[in-house]
Design a protein around this motif. Sequence first.
Motif, PDB file in Angstrom:
ATOM      1  N   ASN A 280      -2.835  40.145  -0.962  1.00 29.64           N
ATOM      2  CA  ASN A 280      -2.601  41.259  -1.874  1.00 29.64           C
ATOM      3  C   ASN A 280      -3.188  40.959  -3.256  1.00 29.64           C
ATOM      4  O   ASN A 280      -3.881  39.968  -3.447  1.00 29.64           O
ATOM      5  CB  ASN A 280      -1.098  41.556  -1.936  1.00 29.64           C
ATOM      6  CG  ASN A 280      -0.789  42.987  -2.277  1.00 29.64           C
ATOM      7  OD1 ASN A 280      -1.547  43.894  -1.983  1.00 29.64           O
ATOM      8  ND2 ASN A 280       0.331  43.198  -2.928  1.00 29.64           N
ATOM      9  N   HIS A 281      -2.910  41.785  -4.228  1.00 32.28           N
ATOM     10  CA  HIS A 281      -3.584  41.779  -5.525  1.00 32.28           C
ATOM     11  C   HIS A 281      -3.489  40.453  -6.273  1.00 32.28           C
ATOM     12  O   HIS A 281      -4.498  39.979  -6.809  1.00 32.28           O
ATOM     13  CB  HIS A 281      -3.046  42.914  -6.397  1.00 32.28           C
ATOM     14  CG  HIS A 281      -3.084  44.222  -5.704  1.00 32.28           C
ATOM     15  ND1 HIS A 281      -4.265  44.868  -5.401  1.00 32.28           N
ATOM     16  CD2 HIS A 281      -2.089  44.996  -5.204  1.00 32.28           C
ATOM     17  CE1 HIS A 281      -3.994  45.987  -4.763  1.00 32.28           C
ATOM     18  NE2 HIS A 281      -2.698  46.079  -4.632  1.00 32.28           N
TER      19      HIS A 281
ATOM     20  N   GLY B 138     -15.869  38.683 -14.197  1.00 27.28           N
ATOM     21  CA  GLY B 138     -16.573  39.561 -13.266  1.00 27.28           C
ATOM     22  C   GLY B 138     -16.096  39.375 -11.834  1.00 27.28           C
ATOM     23  O   GLY B 138     -15.821  40.348 -11.123  1.00 27.28           O
ATOM     24  N   TRP B 139     -15.990  38.111 -11.411  1.00 21.96           N
ATOM     25  CA  TRP B 139     -15.489  37.829 -10.061  1.00 21.96           C
ATOM     26  C   TRP B 139     -14.074  38.375  -9.907  1.00 21.96           C
ATOM     27  O   TRP B 139     -13.734  38.981  -8.892  1.00 21.96           O
ATOM     28  CB  TRP B 139     -15.473  36.324  -9.798  1.00 21.96           C
ATOM     29  CG  TRP B 139     -16.785  35.762  -9.366  1.00 21.96           C
ATOM     30  CD1 TRP B 139     -17.853  35.475 -10.166  1.00 21.96           C
ATOM     31  CD2 TRP B 139     -17.164  35.399  -8.040  1.00 21.96           C
ATOM     32  NE1 TRP B 139     -18.871  34.952  -9.407  1.00 21.96           N
ATOM     33  CE2 TRP B 139     -18.487  34.890  -8.104  1.00 21.96           C
ATOM     34  CE3 TRP B 139     -16.525  35.447  -6.814  1.00 21.96           C
ATOM     35  CZ2 TRP B 139     -19.157  34.437  -6.983  1.00 21.96           C
ATOM     36  CZ3 TRP B 139     -17.198  34.993  -5.692  1.00 21.96           C
ATOM     37  CH2 TRP B 139     -18.510  34.491  -5.782  1.00 21.96           C
TER      38      TRP B 139
ATOM     39  N   LEU C 295     -10.229  42.454  -7.726  1.00 26.76           N
ATOM     40  CA  LEU C 295      -9.276  43.560  -7.839  1.00 26.76           C
ATOM     41  C   LEU C 295      -9.869  44.869  -7.317  1.00 26.76           C
ATOM     42  O   LEU C 295      -9.164  45.675  -6.719  1.00 26.76           O
ATOM     43  CB  LEU C 295      -8.834  43.718  -9.293  1.00 26.76           C
ATOM     44  CG  LEU C 295      -8.004  42.554  -9.840  1.00 26.76           C
ATOM     45  CD1 LEU C 295      -7.844  42.676 -11.348  1.00 26.76           C
ATOM     46  CD2 LEU C 295      -6.654  42.476  -9.149  1.00 26.76           C
ATOM     47  N   LEU C 296     -11.148  45.074  -7.546  1.00 28.27           N
ATOM     48  CA  LEU C 296     -11.810  46.301  -7.086  1.00 28.27           C
ATOM     49  C   LEU C 296     -11.890  46.393  -5.567  1.00 28.27           C
ATOM     50  O   LEU C 296     -12.002  47.487  -5.007  1.00 28.27           O
ATOM     51  CB  LEU C 296     -13.231  46.373  -7.653  1.00 28.27           C
ATOM     52  CG  LEU C 296     -13.400  46.949  -9.042  1.00 28.27           C
ATOM     53  CD1 LEU C 296     -14.776  46.626  -9.595  1.00 28.27           C
ATOM     54  CD2 LEU C 296     -13.173  48.452  -9.009  1.00 28.27           C
ATOM     55  N   GLY C 297     -11.838  45.247  -4.893  1.00 28.70           N
ATOM     56  CA  GLY C 297     -12.055  45.213  -3.449  1.00 28.70           C
ATOM     57  C   GLY C 297     -11.208  46.171  -2.642  1.00 28.70           C
ATOM     58  O   GLY C 297     -11.654  46.680  -1.614  1.00 28.70           O
ATOM     59  N   ASP C 298      -9.993  46.464  -3.098  1.00 28.20           N
ATOM     60  CA  ASP C 298      -9.126  47.405  -2.383  1.00 28.20           C
ATOM     61  C   ASP C 298      -9.391  48.855  -2.763  1.00 28.20           C
ATOM     62  O   ASP C 298      -8.809  49.764  -2.171  1.00 28.20           O
ATOM     63  CB  ASP C 298      -7.652  47.095  -2.660  1.00 28.20           C
ATOM     64  CG  ASP C 298      -7.143  45.919  -1.849  1.00 28.20           C
ATOM     65  OD1 ASP C 298      -7.634  45.709  -0.723  1.00 28.20           O
ATOM     66  OD2 ASP C 298      -6.259  45.205  -2.340  1.00 28.20           O
ATOM     67  N   PHE C 299     -10.255  49.077  -3.744  1.00 28.90           N
ATOM     68  CA  PHE C 299     -10.431  50.424  -4.279  1.00 28.90           C
ATOM     69  C   PHE C 299     -11.837  50.977  -4.105  1.00 28.90           C
ATOM     70  O   PHE C 299     -12.104  52.097  -4.519  1.00 28.90           O
ATOM     71  CB  PHE C 299     -10.038  50.434  -5.766  1.00 28.90           C
ATOM     72  CG  PHE C 299      -8.591  50.099  -5.969  1.00 28.90           C
ATOM     73  CD1 PHE C 299      -7.622  51.088  -5.926  1.00 28.90           C
ATOM     74  CD2 PHE C 299      -8.190  48.789  -6.159  1.00 28.90           C
ATOM     75  CE1 PHE C 299      -6.282  50.773  -6.079  1.00 28.90           C
ATOM     76  CE2 PHE C 299      -6.849  48.463  -6.335  1.00 28.90           C
ATOM     77  CZ  PHE C 299      -5.893  49.462  -6.283  1.00 28.90           C
ATOM     78  N   VAL C 300     -12.726  50.201  -3.524  1.00 29.09           N
ATOM     79  CA  VAL C 300     -14.078  50.672  -3.240  1.00 29.09           C
ATOM     80  C   VAL C 300     -14.356  50.455  -1.754  1.00 29.09           C
ATOM     81  O   VAL C 300     -13.925  49.476  -1.168  1.00 29.09           O
ATOM     82  CB  VAL C 300     -15.140  49.965  -4.118  1.00 29.09           C
ATOM     83  CG1 VAL C 300     -14.944  50.318  -5.583  1.00 29.09           C
ATOM     84  CG2 VAL C 300     -15.131  48.471  -3.924  1.00 29.09           C
TER      85      VAL C 300
ATOM     86  N   GLN D  17     -16.427  38.725  -1.971  1.00 28.29           N
ATOM     87  CA  GLN D  17     -15.456  37.673  -1.691  1.00 28.29           C
ATOM     88  C   GLN D  17     -14.130  38.280  -1.231  1.00 28.29           C
ATOM     89  O   GLN D  17     -13.510  37.788  -0.284  1.00 28.29           O
ATOM     90  CB  GLN D  17     -15.233  36.794  -2.922  1.00 28.29           C
ATOM     91  CG  GLN D  17     -14.242  35.668  -2.637  1.00 28.29           C
ATOM     92  CD  GLN D  17     -13.715  35.020  -3.895  1.00 28.29           C
ATOM     93  OE1 GLN D  17     -13.430  35.697  -4.887  1.00 28.29           O
ATOM     94  NE2 GLN D  17     -13.588  33.699  -3.863  1.00 28.29           N
ATOM     95  N   HIS D  18     -13.690  39.346  -1.893  1.00 28.37           N
ATOM     96  CA  HIS D  18     -12.449  40.029  -1.504  1.00 28.37           C
ATOM     97  C   HIS D  18     -12.511  40.434  -0.030  1.00 28.37           C
ATOM     98  O   HIS D  18     -11.571  40.180   0.731  1.00 28.37           O
ATOM     99  CB  HIS D  18     -12.253  41.266  -2.385  1.00 28.37           C
ATOM    100  CG  HIS D  18     -11.053  42.077  -2.037  1.00 28.37           C
ATOM    101  ND1 HIS D  18     -10.004  42.234  -2.897  1.00 28.37           N
ATOM    102  CD2 HIS D  18     -10.731  42.788  -0.922  1.00 28.37           C
ATOM    103  CE1 HIS D  18      -9.080  43.007  -2.321  1.00 28.37           C
ATOM    104  NE2 HIS D  18      -9.518  43.352  -1.125  1.00 28.37           N
ATOM    105  N   ARG D  19     -13.603  41.038   0.351  1.00 30.31           N
ATOM    106  CA  ARG D  19     -13.746  41.485   1.741  1.00 30.31           C
ATOM    107  C   ARG D  19     -13.767  40.308   2.707  1.00 30.31           C
ATOM    108  O   ARG D  19     -13.171  40.370   3.792  1.00 30.31           O
ATOM    109  CB  ARG D  19     -15.008  42.326   1.880  1.00 30.31           C
ATOM    110  CG  ARG D  19     -14.895  43.656   1.140  1.00 30.31           C
ATOM    111  CD  ARG D  19     -16.178  44.433   1.137  1.00 30.31           C
ATOM    112  NE  ARG D  19     -15.994  45.727   0.460  1.00 30.31           N
ATOM    113  CZ  ARG D  19     -16.950  46.603   0.272  1.00 30.31           C
ATOM    114  NH1 ARG D  19     -18.181  46.363   0.716  1.00 30.31           N
ATOM    115  NH2 ARG D  19     -16.701  47.740  -0.348  1.00 30.31           N
TER     116      ARG D  19
END
Length: 192
Positions: free
Chosen positions: A2-3, A15-16, A21-26, A44-46
């Motif tokens: 999670n976040h 930036g990283w 954080l953006l990974g769940d929203f794009v 990296q999030h994905r």
Amino acid sequence: MNHLAHALLSGADDGWRLGGLLGDFVRGRIDPRLPLPVQRGIAQHRAIDVYTDNHAEIRAMRARFQPPYRRYAGILIDVWFDHLLARDFATWTHIPLHQFSDDLVQLLHRHDALLPQSLRRFRAYLQAHDLPAAYADRRMIGEVLGAVGTRLTRANPLAEGMLEIARLEQDLDLAFARFFPDLQAFAGAWQD
């Protein structure tokens, strides 16, 4: 994860971390107009999500959830693991939890122009509930699960998810202790 976990695993680069954080929203292809560190954070999030879903500890824990919770086990585990991370934050980093949490919200404000509307709304939710620092309070986890449940399109048991988490709590705690160091190593390799 999670976040809170995604933000911590993104490392110290703004930036990283923003990408984490953006990974769940794009969705879909990563916008090449985004700054390169943000693109890498999203990637990296994905990768963290795929790694987590396929890790033996997580697969074994998902199988332990009883219906009707099993279908939502991934969400329940992710949110509970953020609770465990927040509860024992000093074990995993030298940064105090409240400072880290405040810094995340400020990061989102500084980069407002890059945020989709859904992340702006989520930022307001974070601020209103002192998140992610408040993930350390198990009562907040019940509220978070209820809020997540309202965003899903079909009826779901997430608002009562703490009942199933309580049943599996000891096993979840042990799984997190075994899993998170593996995840840290995986995420760290992304930044080498």
